[in-house]
Design a protein around this motif. Structure first.
Motif, PDB file in Angstrom:
ATOM      1  N   ASP A  30       0.829  -1.202   0.000  1.00 22.48           N
ATOM      2  CA  ASP A  30       0.000   0.000   0.000  1.00 22.48           C
ATOM      3  C   ASP A  30       0.868   1.259   0.000  1.00 22.48           C
ATOM      4  OD1 ASP A  30      -2.233  -1.533  -0.058  1.00 22.48           O
ATOM      5  OD2 ASP A  30      -2.810  -1.196   2.021  1.00 22.48           O
ATOM      6  N   ALA A  31       1.879   1.284  -0.865  1.00 23.85           N
ATOM      7  CA  ALA A  31       2.774   2.429  -1.061  1.00 23.85           C
ATOM      8  C   ALA A  31       3.722   2.671   0.106  1.00 23.85           C
ATOM      9  CB  ALA A  31       1.998   3.708  -1.354  1.00 23.85           C
ATOM     10  N   ASP A  32       3.714   1.801   1.124  1.00 25.43           N
ATOM     11  CA  ASP A  32       4.674   1.894   2.221  1.00 25.43           C
ATOM     12  C   ASP A  32       5.794   0.891   1.973  1.00 25.43           C
ATOM     13  OD1 ASP A  32       3.287   3.858   3.634  1.00 25.43           O
ATOM     14  OD2 ASP A  32       2.019   2.376   4.632  1.00 25.43           O
ATOM     15  N   GLN A  33       7.021   1.372   2.004  1.00 28.80           N
ATOM     16  CA  GLN A  33       8.157   0.510   1.714  1.00 28.80           C
ATOM     17  C   GLN A  33       8.391  -0.469   2.861  1.00 28.80           C
ATOM     18  OE1 GLN A  33      12.805   1.247   1.638  1.00 28.80           O
ATOM     19  NE2 GLN A  33      11.832   2.359  -0.024  1.00 28.80           N
ATOM     20  N   LEU A  34       8.493  -1.752   2.508  1.00 28.75           N
ATOM     21  CA  LEU A  34       8.796  -2.791   3.482  1.00 28.75           C
ATOM     22  C   LEU A  34      10.262  -3.202   3.409  1.00 28.75           C
ATOM     23  CD1 LEU A  34       5.657  -5.105   3.121  1.00 28.75           C
ATOM     24  CD2 LEU A  34       6.013  -3.200   4.706  1.00 28.75           C
ATOM     25  N   PHE A  35      10.748  -3.458   2.190  1.00 32.14           N
ATOM     26  CA  PHE A  35      12.125  -3.882   1.977  1.00 32.14           C
ATOM     27  C   PHE A  35      12.698  -3.151   0.771  1.00 32.14           C
ATOM     28  CE2 PHE A  35      10.180  -7.412   4.212  1.00 32.14           C
ATOM     29  CZ  PHE A  35      11.157  -7.845   5.088  1.00 32.14           C
ATOM     30  N   TRP A  36      13.999  -2.994   0.747  1.00 36.45           N
ATOM     31  CA  TRP A  36      14.714  -2.543  -0.439  1.00 36.45           C
ATOM     32  C   TRP A  36      15.954  -3.401  -0.601  1.00 36.45           C
ATOM     33  CZ3 TRP A  36      19.670  -0.299  -0.090  1.00 36.45           C
ATOM     34  CH2 TRP A  36      20.090   0.022   1.215  1.00 36.45           C
TER      35      TRP A  36
ATOM     36  N   ARG B 129      21.783  -8.020  -0.798  1.00 32.44           N
ATOM     37  CA  ARG B 129      20.885  -8.535   0.231  1.00 32.44           C
ATOM     38  C   ARG B 129      19.654  -7.637   0.331  1.00 32.44           C
ATOM     39  NH1 ARG B 129      24.298  -6.862   5.708  1.00 32.44           N
ATOM     40  NH2 ARG B 129      23.967  -4.594   5.534  1.00 32.44           N
ATOM     41  N   TRP B 130      18.534  -8.250   0.742  1.00 32.99           N
ATOM     42  CA  TRP B 130      17.320  -7.498   1.030  1.00 32.99           C
ATOM     43  C   TRP B 130      17.454  -6.846   2.406  1.00 32.99           C
ATOM     44  CZ3 TRP B 130      13.560  -6.288  -2.265  1.00 32.99           C
ATOM     45  CH2 TRP B 130      13.399  -7.059  -3.419  1.00 32.99           C
ATOM     46  N   THR B 131      17.042  -5.588   2.509  1.00 31.55           N
ATOM     47  CA  THR B 131      17.169  -4.834   3.748  1.00 31.55           C
ATOM     48  C   THR B 131      15.805  -4.323   4.173  1.00 31.55           C
ATOM     49  OG1 THR B 131      19.386  -4.124   3.095  1.00 31.55           O
ATOM     50  CG2 THR B 131      18.321  -2.890   4.870  1.00 31.55           C
ATOM     51  N   PRO B 132      15.392  -4.575   5.411  1.00 30.75           N
ATOM     52  CA  PRO B 132      14.091  -4.058   5.855  1.00 30.75           C
ATOM     53  C   PRO B 132      14.124  -2.545   6.007  1.00 30.75           C
ATOM     54  CG  PRO B 132      15.244  -5.089   7.680  1.00 30.75           C
ATOM     55  CD  PRO B 132      16.057  -5.360   6.447  1.00 30.75           C
ATOM     56  N   ARG B 133      12.989  -1.928   5.745  1.00 31.57           N
ATOM     57  CA  ARG B 133      12.887  -0.468   5.872  1.00 31.57           C
ATOM     58  C   ARG B 133      13.084  -0.038   7.317  1.00 31.57           C
ATOM     59  NH1 ARG B 133      12.889   3.846   7.204  1.00 31.57           N
ATOM     60  NH2 ARG B 133      11.691   5.672   6.582  1.00 31.57           N
ATOM     61  N   LEU B 134      12.544  -0.790   8.264  1.00 31.79           N
ATOM     62  CA  LEU B 134      12.695  -0.507   9.679  1.00 31.79           C
ATOM     63  C   LEU B 134      13.423  -1.671  10.345  1.00 31.79           C
ATOM     64  CD1 LEU B 134       9.147   0.963  10.477  1.00 31.79           C
ATOM     65  CD2 LEU B 134      11.259   2.238  10.056  1.00 31.79           C
ATOM     66  N   PRO B 135      14.241  -1.378  11.337  1.00 28.47           N
ATOM     67  CA  PRO B 135      15.054  -2.459  11.933  1.00 28.47           C
ATOM     68  C   PRO B 135      14.244  -3.529  12.645  1.00 28.47           C
ATOM     69  CG  PRO B 135      15.264  -0.405  13.184  1.00 28.47           C
ATOM     70  CD  PRO B 135      14.539  -0.066  11.917  1.00 28.47           C
ATOM     71  N   ASP B 136      13.016  -3.213  13.079  1.00 31.21           N
ATOM     72  CA  ASP B 136      12.221  -4.213  13.795  1.00 31.21           C
ATOM     73  C   ASP B 136      11.391  -5.085  12.855  1.00 31.21           C
ATOM     74  OD1 ASP B 136      10.644  -2.123  13.025  1.00 31.21           O
ATOM     75  OD2 ASP B 136       9.487  -1.982  14.891  1.00 31.21           O
ATOM     76  N   PHE B 137      11.525  -4.910  11.540  1.00 33.50           N
ATOM     77  CA  PHE B 137      10.837  -5.789  10.602  1.00 33.50           C
ATOM     78  C   PHE B 137      11.463  -7.178  10.649  1.00 33.50           C
ATOM     79  CE2 PHE B 137       8.983  -2.609   7.276  1.00 33.50           C
ATOM     80  CZ  PHE B 137       8.042  -2.242   8.209  1.00 33.50           C
ATOM     81  N   PRO B 138      10.676  -8.215  10.379  1.00 36.96           N
ATOM     82  CA  PRO B 138      11.263  -9.559  10.248  1.00 36.96           C
ATOM     83  C   PRO B 138      12.134  -9.626   9.003  1.00 36.96           C
ATOM     84  CG  PRO B 138       8.945  -9.573   9.616  1.00 36.96           C
ATOM     85  CD  PRO B 138       9.213  -8.214  10.197  1.00 36.96           C
ATOM     86  N   PRO B 139      13.073 -10.559   8.941  1.00 38.19           N
ATOM     87  CA  PRO B 139      13.954 -10.661   7.772  1.00 38.19           C
ATOM     88  C   PRO B 139      13.192 -11.086   6.528  1.00 38.19           C
ATOM     89  CG  PRO B 139      14.288 -12.524   9.229  1.00 38.19           C
ATOM     90  CD  PRO B 139      13.383 -11.576   9.963  1.00 38.19           C
ATOM     91  N   TRP B 140      13.801 -10.822   5.379  1.00 36.55           N
ATOM     92  CA  TRP B 140      13.218 -11.203   4.101  1.00 36.55           C
ATOM     93  C   TRP B 140      13.126 -12.728   4.009  1.00 36.55           C
ATOM     94  CZ3 TRP B 140      10.959  -8.869   0.009  1.00 36.55           C
ATOM     95  CH2 TRP B 140      10.868  -9.577  -1.195  1.00 36.55           C
ATOM     96  N   PRO B 141      11.974 -13.275   3.589  1.00 34.80           N
ATOM     97  CA  PRO B 141      11.850 -14.738   3.457  1.00 34.80           C
ATOM     98  C   PRO B 141      12.847 -15.278   2.429  1.00 34.80           C
ATOM     99  CG  PRO B 141       9.693 -13.677   3.417  1.00 34.80           C
ATOM    100  CD  PRO B 141      10.704 -12.577   3.328  1.00 34.80           C
ATOM    101  N   PRO B 142      13.711 -16.184   2.797  1.00 33.62           N
ATOM    102  CA  PRO B 142      14.776 -16.638   1.889  1.00 33.62           C
ATOM    103  C   PRO B 142      14.260 -17.245   0.589  1.00 33.62           C
ATOM    104  CG  PRO B 142      15.194 -17.366   4.146  1.00 33.62           C
ATOM    105  CD  PRO B 142      13.788 -16.829   4.112  1.00 33.62           C
ATOM    106  N   ALA B 143      13.091 -17.888   0.643  1.00 34.44           N
ATOM    107  CA  ALA B 143      12.594 -18.587  -0.548  1.00 34.44           C
ATOM    108  C   ALA B 143      11.766 -17.689  -1.460  1.00 34.44           C
ATOM    109  CB  ALA B 143      11.762 -19.793  -0.132  1.00 34.44           C
TER     110      ALA B 143
END
Length: 249
Positions: free
Chosen positions: A52-58, A65-79
């Motif tokens: 919804d236009a809010d960045q989750l990962f970049w 590597r995938w990086t979460p927008r906020l440090p408390d986000f869960p890591p990017w799903p490897p699969a």
């Protein structure tokens, strides 16, 4: 999709996934989007995953590597999408961009957006109290701008952080910059946005105001209410006296 110009081509692909509501006849309630872009300017590659236009990962291409927008986000799903898969897509994007650049340079007009900036504090400002200023820059196209800060005309770099580019529904990008501040009376903060290869800049200002303390404001309002009540009482007495005189007459 892409935009052609005299100096090169910006290519970006968009993958939209609509998540419908409980009732299938209703329009989609939420949207997931993954955007990959490549361009001649810096950054040459970018990829973001939004909800919804809010960045989750970049995707951090230098570190792969995938990086979460906020440090408390869960890591990017490897699969979900591995870095090698995205790097292959990025290589194809760059190859296609170079081919299209050779074909359309000086033939098709270059698409550019004029950035729009707004500066505001994270919390209600108070003189002498630490806060954070946010410079929100929208209508970025292509995604190649530099954001810098000034205090009273002097460049400030201490504590400045920037976000990655986030795509918007109008096929442009938005970017945020943060500056920790302790505002004082007379300060003038400036957010300066420059585009690569341009001699012009977009500037947004923020000047801290000295708000009236809440205690003073409450006292003033109470005093005004008392005065208004006295005036209304006097007006009522005057109207009663006038009515009695009219009756006796």
């Amino acid at each position: 999709m892409g935009a052609a110009g005299g100096s090169g081509v910006l290519l970006f692909g968009v993958l939209w996934v609509a998540l419908a509501g409980a009732v299938t006849d209703e329009p989609p309630a939420h949207t997931l989007a993954e955007v990959l872009f490549c361009q001649p300017a810096r950054p040459s590659l970018g990829s973001t995953f939004t909800f919804d236009a809010d960045q989750l990962f970049w995707f951090d291409f230098p570190r792969s590597r995938w990086t979460p927008r906020l440090p408390d986000f869960p890591p990017w799903p490897p699969a979900l999408e591995t870095p090698p898969q995205l790097l292959r897509d990025a290589t194809f994007c760059q190859s296609l961009r170079r081919t299209l650049t050779e074909a359309v340079t000086d033939i098709t007009p270059e698409a550019k957006g004029i950035p729009v900036a707004d500066v505001f504090p994270v919390r209600p400002p108070a003189l002498g109290e630490p806060n954070t200023l946010v410079c929100m820059v929208g209508n970025i196209f292509p995604p190649a701008v530099e954001i810098s800060w000034q205090l009273d005309g002097v460049p400030v770099t201490q504590g400045v952080t920037h976000t990655h580019y986030t795509p918007t529904a109008d096929l442009a990008f938005v970017r945020f910059s943060y500056l920790p501040v302790t505002p004082a009376a007379g300060d003038v903060y400036t957010c300066v946005i420059t585009r690569e290869g341009d001699n012009s800049s977009v500037i947004a200002y923020w000047v801290p105001q000295n708000p009236v303390p809440s205690e003073v404001l409450e006292t003033a309002l109470c005093g005004a209410a008392v005065v208004l009540g006295i005036l209304l009482a006097l007006l009522g007495i005057a109207m009663v006296l006038t009515a009695r005189r009219s009756t006796h007459g």
